[in-house]
Design an enzyme around this catalytic site. Sequence first.
Site, PDB file in Angstrom:
ATOM      1  N   SER A  68       0.822  -1.208   0.000  1.00  0.00           N
ATOM      2  CA  SER A  68       0.000   0.000   0.000  1.00  0.00           C
ATOM      3  C   SER A  68       0.856   1.257   0.000  1.00  0.00           C
ATOM      4  O   SER A  68       1.471   1.552  -1.003  1.00  0.00           O
ATOM      5  CB  SER A  68      -1.055   0.034   1.089  1.00  0.00           C
ATOM      6  OG  SER A  68      -2.065   0.940   0.676  1.00  0.00           O
ATOM      7  N   HIS A  73       4.007  14.493   5.647  1.00  0.00           N
ATOM      8  CA  HIS A  73       3.969  15.916   5.320  1.00  0.00           C
ATOM      9  C   HIS A  73       4.569  16.676   6.498  1.00  0.00           C
ATOM     10  O   HIS A  73       4.157  16.452   7.634  1.00  0.00           O
ATOM     11  CB  HIS A  73       2.535  16.382   5.069  1.00  0.00           C
ATOM     12  CG  HIS A  73       1.781  15.464   4.157  1.00  0.00           C
ATOM     13  ND1 HIS A  73       1.907  15.521   2.781  1.00  0.00           N
ATOM     14  CD2 HIS A  73       0.940  14.435   4.421  1.00  0.00           C
ATOM     15  CE1 HIS A  73       1.150  14.577   2.235  1.00  0.00           C
ATOM     16  NE2 HIS A  73       0.563  13.906   3.217  1.00  0.00           N
ATOM     17  N   CYS A  88      -2.033  -3.363   3.233  1.00  0.00           N
ATOM     18  CA  CYS A  88      -3.055  -4.378   2.981  1.00  0.00           C
ATOM     19  C   CYS A  88      -2.574  -5.703   3.548  1.00  0.00           C
ATOM     20  O   CYS A  88      -1.377  -5.954   3.649  1.00  0.00           O
ATOM     21  CB  CYS A  88      -3.291  -4.539   1.482  1.00  0.00           C
ATOM     22  SG  CYS A  88      -3.899  -3.056   0.688  1.00  0.00           S
TER      23      CYS A  88
END
Length: 128
Positions: A68, A73, A88
């Site tokens: 995944s 940020h 996943c």
Amino acid sequence: MQGLHLIADLYQCDCEPAVLLDRDVLEKRCVDFCQAAGLTPLGAYFYQFSHDNGDKAGVTGTVVLAESHVAIHTWPETRAVTLDVYVCNFSRDNSDRARAVFQHLIALLQPGEVMEKDVMRGELPVTA
């Protein structure tokens, strides 16, 4: 599609300034942590923000994994970071691998305050 999504808002990060300010530094650490945890990086894209005078500002980036993704940020001016690690569990349970990456990144960033949430994705609702 069932998997674990770890989400955190990190405040008062006391890490080396380059971790929050330098795209290359942050990208390398994210990819290295994914590989060390046994996840499979397929590619990474990190963007370096700059101030009007050309000085480095925050970084936004993602590591796309076969399992995944990791997204991060940074806001160096407020020493804040948002972090997502999602895996996943289709062919194997990757939850421990996701937790390892998550914990390595938190240790790297050295936040004074952490607000985090674990979300199990793709669980089918129980029907009566």
